[in-house]
Design a protein around this motif. Sequence first.
Motif, PDB file in Angstrom:
ATOM      1  N   ILE A 220     -20.762   5.248  26.314  1.00  0.00           N
ATOM      2  CA  ILE A 220     -21.834   5.336  25.316  1.00  0.00           C
ATOM      3  C   ILE A 220     -21.352   4.827  23.959  1.00  0.00           C
ATOM      4  CG2 ILE A 220     -23.270   6.940  23.988  1.00  0.00           C
ATOM      5  CD1 ILE A 220     -23.386   8.682  26.540  1.00  0.00           C
ATOM      6  N   GLU A 221     -20.132   5.256  23.570  1.00  0.00           N
ATOM      7  CA  GLU A 221     -19.633   4.930  22.228  1.00  0.00           C
ATOM      8  C   GLU A 221     -18.129   4.627  22.291  1.00  0.00           C
ATOM      9  OE1 GLU A 221     -20.017   6.856  17.759  1.00  0.00           O
ATOM     10  OE2 GLU A 221     -21.353   7.523  19.352  1.00  0.00           O
ATOM     11  N   PRO A 222     -17.761   3.464  22.815  1.00  0.00           N
ATOM     12  CA  PRO A 222     -16.339   3.144  23.028  1.00  0.00           C
ATOM     13  C   PRO A 222     -15.506   3.120  21.753  1.00  0.00           C
ATOM     14  CG  PRO A 222     -17.735   1.209  23.386  1.00  0.00           C
ATOM     15  CD  PRO A 222     -18.652   2.387  23.282  1.00  0.00           C
ATOM     16  N   ALA A 223     -16.128   2.878  20.607  1.00  0.00           N
ATOM     17  CA  ALA A 223     -15.365   2.724  19.367  1.00  0.00           C
ATOM     18  C   ALA A 223     -14.617   3.995  18.963  1.00  0.00           C
ATOM     19  CB  ALA A 223     -16.300   2.297  18.234  1.00  0.00           C
ATOM     20  N   VAL A 224     -15.097   5.166  19.393  1.00  0.00           N
ATOM     21  CA  VAL A 224     -14.444   6.412  18.958  1.00  0.00           C
ATOM     22  C   VAL A 224     -13.412   6.916  19.968  1.00  0.00           C
ATOM     23  CG1 VAL A 224     -16.405   7.128  17.543  1.00  0.00           C
ATOM     24  CG2 VAL A 224     -16.264   7.892  19.925  1.00  0.00           C
ATOM     25  N   VAL A 225     -13.301   6.248  21.115  1.00  0.00           N
ATOM     26  CA  VAL A 225     -12.332   6.669  22.140  1.00  0.00           C
ATOM     27  C   VAL A 225     -11.114   5.752  22.056  1.00  0.00           C
ATOM     28  CG1 VAL A 225     -11.921   7.058  24.597  1.00  0.00           C
ATOM     29  CG2 VAL A 225     -14.178   7.523  23.622  1.00  0.00           C
ATOM     30  N   ARG A 226     -10.047   6.251  21.440  1.00  0.00           N
ATOM     31  CA  ARG A 226      -8.852   5.429  21.254  1.00  0.00           C
ATOM     32  C   ARG A 226      -8.147   5.165  22.577  1.00  0.00           C
ATOM     33  NH1 ARG A 226      -6.881   9.018  16.158  1.00  0.00           N
ATOM     34  NH2 ARG A 226      -8.505   8.318  14.688  1.00  0.00           N
ATOM     35  N   SER A 227      -8.143   6.153  23.444  1.00  0.00           N
ATOM     36  CA  SER A 227      -7.600   5.963  24.786  1.00  0.00           C
ATOM     37  C   SER A 227      -8.218   6.997  25.702  1.00  0.00           C
ATOM     38  CB  SER A 227      -6.067   6.082  24.801  1.00  0.00           C
ATOM     39  OG  SER A 227      -5.658   7.436  24.728  1.00  0.00           O
ATOM     40  N   LEU A 228      -8.140   6.711  26.993  1.00  0.00           N
ATOM     41  CA  LEU A 228      -8.718   7.583  28.008  1.00  0.00           C
ATOM     42  C   LEU A 228      -7.643   7.830  29.068  1.00  0.00           C
ATOM     43  CD1 LEU A 228     -11.569   8.767  28.469  1.00  0.00           C
ATOM     44  CD2 LEU A 228     -12.101   6.728  29.810  1.00  0.00           C
ATOM     45  N   ALA A 229      -7.390   9.093  29.384  1.00  0.00           N
ATOM     46  CA  ALA A 229      -6.471   9.448  30.471  1.00  0.00           C
ATOM     47  C   ALA A 229      -7.244  10.315  31.450  1.00  0.00           C
ATOM     48  CB  ALA A 229      -5.253  10.195  29.947  1.00  0.00           C
ATOM     49  N   LEU A 230      -7.368   9.846  32.689  1.00  0.00           N
ATOM     50  CA  LEU A 230      -8.170  10.515  33.709  1.00  0.00           C
ATOM     51  C   LEU A 230      -7.267  11.018  34.816  1.00  0.00           C
ATOM     52  CD1 LEU A 230     -10.930   7.747  33.867  1.00  0.00           C
ATOM     53  CD2 LEU A 230     -10.923   9.810  32.439  1.00  0.00           C
ATOM     54  N   LEU A 231      -7.222  12.326  34.989  1.00  0.00           N
ATOM     55  CA  LEU A 231      -6.323  12.945  35.959  1.00  0.00           C
ATOM     56  C   LEU A 231      -7.105  13.315  37.216  1.00  0.00           C
ATOM     57  CD1 LEU A 231      -4.897  13.061  33.213  1.00  0.00           C
ATOM     58  CD2 LEU A 231      -3.945  15.288  33.862  1.00  0.00           C
ATOM     59  N   GLU A 232      -6.752  12.667  38.339  1.00  0.00           N
ATOM     60  CA  GLU A 232      -7.476  12.863  39.603  1.00  0.00           C
ATOM     61  C   GLU A 232      -8.990  12.868  39.333  1.00  0.00           C
ATOM     62  OE1 GLU A 232      -6.198  14.719  43.049  1.00  0.00           O
ATOM     63  OE2 GLU A 232      -4.719  13.125  42.806  1.00  0.00           O
ATOM     64  N   PRO A 233      -9.515  11.792  38.763  1.00  0.00           N
ATOM     65  CA  PRO A 233     -10.920  11.786  38.322  1.00  0.00           C
ATOM     66  C   PRO A 233     -11.913  11.775  39.473  1.00  0.00           C
ATOM     67  CG  PRO A 233      -9.984   9.588  38.128  1.00  0.00           C
ATOM     68  CD  PRO A 233      -8.848  10.505  38.492  1.00  0.00           C
ATOM     69  N   ALA A 234     -12.935  12.636  39.349  1.00  0.00           N
ATOM     70  CA  ALA A 234     -14.017  12.683  40.340  1.00  0.00           C
ATOM     71  C   ALA A 234     -15.153  11.774  39.894  1.00  0.00           C
ATOM     72  CB  ALA A 234     -14.501  14.115  40.512  1.00  0.00           C
ATOM     73  N   CYS A 235     -14.819  10.557  39.474  1.00  0.00           N
ATOM     74  CA  CYS A 235     -15.815   9.592  38.997  1.00  0.00           C
ATOM     75  C   CYS A 235     -16.349   8.797  40.177  1.00  0.00           C
ATOM     76  CB  CYS A 235     -15.184   8.667  37.960  1.00  0.00           C
ATOM     77  SG  CYS A 235     -14.620   9.515  36.478  1.00  0.00           S
ATOM     78  N   PHE A 236     -17.053   9.468  41.062  1.00  0.00           N
ATOM     79  CA  PHE A 236     -17.439   8.846  42.329  1.00  0.00           C
ATOM     80  C   PHE A 236     -18.533   7.790  42.164  1.00  0.00           C
ATOM     81  CE2 PHE A 236     -16.048  13.193  44.050  1.00  0.00           C
ATOM     82  CZ  PHE A 236     -14.732  12.787  44.108  1.00  0.00           C
ATOM     83  N   ASP A 237     -19.280   7.827  41.056  1.00  0.00           N
ATOM     84  CA  ASP A 237     -20.254   6.768  40.795  1.00  0.00           C
ATOM     85  C   ASP A 237     -19.578   5.397  40.749  1.00  0.00           C
ATOM     86  OD1 ASP A 237     -22.572   8.232  40.698  1.00  0.00           O
ATOM     87  OD2 ASP A 237     -22.635   8.408  38.524  1.00  0.00           O
ATOM     88  N   LEU A 238     -18.326   5.372  40.299  1.00  0.00           N
ATOM     89  CA  LEU A 238     -17.607   4.113  40.137  1.00  0.00           C
ATOM     90  C   LEU A 238     -16.832   3.723  41.387  1.00  0.00           C
ATOM     91  CD1 LEU A 238     -16.295   4.609  36.485  1.00  0.00           C
ATOM     92  CD2 LEU A 238     -18.385   3.461  37.251  1.00  0.00           C
ATOM     93  N   ALA A 239     -16.906   4.547  42.434  1.00  0.00           N
ATOM     94  CA  ALA A 239     -16.156   4.267  43.666  1.00  0.00           C
ATOM     95  C   ALA A 239     -17.062   4.303  44.894  1.00  0.00           C
ATOM     96  CB  ALA A 239     -15.014   5.275  43.820  1.00  0.00           C
ATOM     97  N   ARG A 240     -18.369   4.136  44.681  1.00  0.00           N
ATOM     98  CA  ARG A 240     -19.286   4.142  45.815  1.00  0.00           C
ATOM     99  C   ARG A 240     -18.945   2.994  46.773  1.00  0.00           C
ATOM    100  NH1 ARG A 240     -23.591   7.779  45.858  1.00  0.00           N
ATOM    101  NH2 ARG A 240     -23.384   7.236  48.070  1.00  0.00           N
ATOM    102  N   GLY A 241     -19.077   3.291  48.061  1.00  0.00           N
ATOM    103  CA  GLY A 241     -18.746   2.315  49.088  1.00  0.00           C
ATOM    104  C   GLY A 241     -17.353   2.491  49.655  1.00  0.00           C
ATOM    105  N   GLU A 242     -16.488   3.204  48.941  1.00  0.00           N
ATOM    106  CA  GLU A 242     -15.149   3.481  49.472  1.00  0.00           C
ATOM    107  C   GLU A 242     -15.269   4.516  50.592  1.00  0.00           C
ATOM    108  OE1 GLU A 242     -12.484   1.892  48.774  1.00  0.00           O
ATOM    109  OE2 GLU A 242     -13.222   0.740  47.061  1.00  0.00           O
ATOM    110  N   PRO A 243     -14.561   4.322  51.716  1.00  0.00           N
ATOM    111  CA  PRO A 243     -14.773   5.170  52.906  1.00  0.00           C
ATOM    112  C   PRO A 243     -14.630   6.673  52.662  1.00  0.00           C
ATOM    113  CG  PRO A 243     -13.372   3.297  53.438  1.00  0.00           C
ATOM    114  CD  PRO A 243     -13.578   3.259  51.967  1.00  0.00           C
ATOM    115  N   ALA A 244     -13.519   7.094  52.072  1.00  0.00           N
ATOM    116  CA  ALA A 244     -13.300   8.535  51.874  1.00  0.00           C
ATOM    117  C   ALA A 244     -14.289   9.113  50.873  1.00  0.00           C
ATOM    118  CB  ALA A 244     -11.867   8.802  51.415  1.00  0.00           C
TER     119      ALA A 244
END
Length: 223
Positions: A75-99
């Motif tokens: 939404i607002e990338p300018a305020v996020v200096r960095s992003l660290a995602l630990l075991e992320p459940a971001c499944f919207d971005l991994a649709r189609g992957e078998p597991a």
Amino acid sequence: MDVVFVHGSGSAGAAAWPQQAAAAEPGWLFLTREGVADDAARDARRLLAWLRARGGGHVVASSYGANAAVLAAQIEPAVVRSLALLEPACFDLARGEPAVEEHIAAMTPVFEAADDASVSARDFSRRFSAAMGMEPPDVPEEELQARVSRLRALRPPWGIGLRSQRGLPARTLVVTGGGSRIYEETAGALVALGAQHVTLEGAGHRVQDHPRATQVLRQHWIG
């Protein structure tokens, strides 16, 4: 250094980050839970409000909380200096992957039963645990009721609105424990969008508890 830590669907606030809370510095915030359960859109708004007030900052998120973190960054990338995602459940971005697809297929009927009053808390806990491939928690009734109330109110970690076309911040790190196909596939999908990937072998799902976790985060922040 301003850093906000976003918990997963279990413990919240500093309790979700014991190693990092013990080493906390001025400017570190451990996001607490608002309401019964987490909501990615609401928590993304909370994150953005905090980041704007400080002129930007680093975001660290675990499991379910990664959805709010990525949504805020898209939404607002300018305020996020960095992003660290630990075991992320971001499944919207991994649709189609078998597991990932197997997991969604197993969990969908569980979430569909969340509002069914005929399904007791203990039965819902069993269904949820079975779909996750784990044993149901052996906890006192009062604690079980609280856990199940939170899970029943939780929005599934897909259909949240993350979009691969919007990309990720240039400095995005994914950290996994190497033991779950679901999270390794999700990490691979995020790497395809430009993220870096570090594996802390043997850490399990709570990679923030690995002895090297805080060191890995600090190295990421300084680039």
